[in-house]
Scaffold this motif. Structure first.
Motif, short mmCIF file in Angstrom:
data_model
loop_
_atom_site.label_atom_id
_atom_site.label_comp_id
_atom_site.label_asym_id
_atom_site.label_seq_id
_atom_site.Cartn_x
_atom_site.Cartn_y
_atom_site.Cartn_z
N ARG A 90 -62.05 28.19 62.32
CA ARG A 90 -62.36 28.31 60.88
C ARG A 90 -61.26 29.13 60.20
O ARG A 90 -60.71 30.04 60.83
CB ARG A 90 -63.68 29.05 60.68
N ARG A 121 -63.76 24.84 69.53
CA ARG A 121 -64.00 24.35 68.16
C ARG A 121 -62.73 24.47 67.33
O ARG A 121 -61.89 25.35 67.60
CB ARG A 121 -65.08 25.21 67.48
N PRO A 122 -62.64 23.64 66.28
CA PRO A 122 -61.56 23.87 65.32
C PRO A 122 -61.73 25.27 64.75
O PRO A 122 -62.86 25.66 64.39
CB PRO A 122 -61.78 22.81 64.24
N ALA A 134 -66.30 31.47 76.25
CA ALA A 134 -67.29 31.05 77.24
C ALA A 134 -68.69 31.29 76.68
O ALA A 134 -69.00 32.41 76.26
CB ALA A 134 -67.09 31.83 78.53
N PHE A 190 -60.72 27.74 68.36
CA PHE A 190 -61.56 28.89 68.73
C PHE A 190 -62.15 28.55 70.09
O PHE A 190 -62.77 27.48 70.26
CB PHE A 190 -62.67 29.06 67.68
C1 LIG Z 1 -69.83 31.04 69.52
C2 LIG Z 1 -71.15 31.06 70.31
C3 LIG Z 1 -70.88 30.63 71.77
C4 LIG Z 1 -72.09 30.07 69.73
O1 LIG Z 1 -72.67 30.59 68.58
P1 LIG Z 1 -72.99 29.78 67.29
O2 LIG Z 1 -74.31 30.23 66.79
O3 LIG Z 1 -72.84 28.33 67.50
O4 LIG Z 1 -71.78 30.25 66.39
P2 LIG Z 1 -71.74 31.18 65.13
O5 LIG Z 1 -71.35 30.32 64.02
O6 LIG Z 1 -72.96 32.04 65.01
O7 LIG Z 1 -70.53 32.13 65.51
C5 LIG Z 1 -70.64 33.19 66.45
C6 LIG Z 1 -69.33 33.95 66.42
O8 LIG Z 1 -68.27 33.08 66.83
C7 LIG Z 1 -67.30 32.94 65.77
N1 LIG Z 1 -67.00 31.52 65.63
C8 LIG Z 1 -67.81 30.49 65.91
N2 LIG Z 1 -67.19 29.33 65.66
C9 LIG Z 1 -65.96 29.66 65.19
C10 LIG Z 1 -64.86 28.89 64.75
N3 LIG Z 1 -64.93 27.56 64.71
N4 LIG Z 1 -63.74 29.53 64.36
C11 LIG Z 1 -63.66 30.89 64.37
N5 LIG Z 1 -64.69 31.68 64.79
C12 LIG Z 1 -65.83 31.06 65.17
C13 LIG Z 1 -67.97 33.41 64.51
O9 LIG Z 1 -67.03 33.92 63.63
C14 LIG Z 1 -68.96 34.42 65.01
O10 LIG Z 1 -68.33 35.68 65.12
P3 LIG Z 1 -69.15 37.01 64.71
O11 LIG Z 1 -70.26 37.11 65.73
O12 LIG Z 1 -69.63 36.73 63.34
O13 LIG Z 1 -68.13 38.10 64.81
C15 LIG Z 1 -71.78 32.49 70.25
O14 LIG Z 1 -72.99 32.48 70.95
C16 LIG Z 1 -70.87 33.57 70.76
O15 LIG Z 1 -69.92 33.99 70.08
N6 LIG Z 1 -71.13 34.04 72.03
C17 LIG Z 1 -70.28 35.00 72.65
C18 LIG Z 1 -69.08 34.34 73.32
C19 LIG Z 1 -68.30 35.35 74.17
O16 LIG Z 1 -67.99 36.42 73.66
N7 LIG Z 1 -68.01 35.00 75.45
C20 LIG Z 1 -67.49 35.95 76.36
C21 LIG Z 1 -66.03 35.95 76.63
S1 LIG Z 1 -64.99 35.05 75.60
C22 LIG Z 1 -63.86 34.32 76.64
O17 LIG Z 1 -64.23 33.55 77.40
C23 LIG Z 1 -62.46 34.78 76.52
C24 LIG Z 1 -61.44 33.78 76.86
C25 LIG Z 1 -61.18 32.72 75.99
C26 LIG Z 1 -60.15 31.87 76.27
C27 LIG Z 1 -59.36 32.05 77.40
C28 LIG Z 1 -59.63 33.07 78.25
C29 LIG Z 1 -60.67 33.94 77.99
#
Ligand SMILES: CC(C)(COP(=O)(O)OP(=O)(O)OC[C@H]1O[C@@H](n2cnc3c(N)ncnc32)[C@H](O)[C@@H]1OP(=O)(O)O)[C@@H](O)C(=O)NCCC(=O)NCCSC(=O)Cc1ccccc1
Length: 156
Positions: free
Chosen positions: A155, A152-153, A84, A81
């Motif tokens: 889920r 992250r790994p 940014a 997963f």
């Molecule tokens: C994940 C985190 C950064 C940290 O939050 P924390 O409190 O630590 O994590 P929390 O546990 O609350 O999970 C939050 C959500 O994340 C998901 N999830 C987490 N871990 C896993 C996992 N291991 N496996 C699977 N899913 C996982 C989880 O299901 C949940 O989803 P929900 O919301 O229920 O649908 C959170 O603030 C966030 O999602 N921010 C927005 C990030 C964003 O959209 N950035 C902008 C652009 S993205 C980009 O760059 C594109 C790109 C990529 C590659 C190449 C090119 C381009």
């Protein structure tokens, strides 16, 4: 699969996205730990001063950064997963439209890709700092940015 082929695959994925098409962002170089992308300004990308719009520059930097973040782990992405978490940009000089094309370069220090791959293999969550520099067509630095990639790994 060689890094040139992986780079083609990653850029082909980016090219399907509306923002990438709007901005006309193109891949220039792609290798494990390094990604360079470019933009040739069009009138719709410019601000009131005739400079590249700040949000377009940010998008260019983010594209370089996330491409670099995945550059050494393309084969492991199915189990990973990656998003940014944050991004910060400093606009160092005017990005005059006529001074393009603009190149965004994101490159990791030696050893970063190897450590990242070991962490993924060990199912360790990583917060990776990703640096980017943007230069104009003459090589003059016009912006510096840093992003945090959450890796992250995945889920189940
Ligand atoms: C994940 C985190 C950064 C940290 O939050 P924390 O409190 O630590 O994590 P929390 O546990 O609350 O999970 C939050 C959500 O994340 C998901 N999830 C987490 N871990 C896993 C996992 N291991 N496996 C699977 N899913 C996982 C989880 O299901 C949940 O989803 P929900 O919301 O229920 O649908 C959170 O603030 C966030 O999602 N921010 C927005 C990030 C964003 O959209 N950035 C902008 C652009 S993205 C980009 O760059 C594109 C790109 C990529 C590659 C190449 C090119 C381009």
């Amino acid at each position: 699969m060689g890094s040139a082929t992986m780079g083609d695959l990653v850029m082909a994925g980016f090219q399907k996205l509306g923002f990438i098409q709007y901005a006309g962002i193109e891949g220039v170089e792609f290798d494990a730990g390094r990604n360079v992308v470019s933009i040739a300004p069009r009138p719709e990308h410019l601000n009131h001063n005739g400079d590249l719009h700040a949000a377009v520059l940010f998008g260019l930097a983010e594209t370089a950064a996330m491409g670099a973040a995945v550059s050494g782990i393309v084969d492991l992405m199915g189990a990973t997963f990656i998003v940014a978490r944050d991004g910060r940009i400093e606009y160092l000089a005017r990005a005059k439209g006529a001074a393009g094309p603009f190149l965004a370069t994101s490159e990791f220090p030696a050893g970063t890709v190897e450590r990242l791959r070991a962490d993924i293999a060990g199912r360790v969550a990583v917060e990776l700092e990703v640096p980017v520099e943007i230069a104009d067509g003459s090589g003059k630095p016009i912006a510096a940015a840093t992003f945090t990639a959450v890796i992250r790994p995945r889920r189940a």
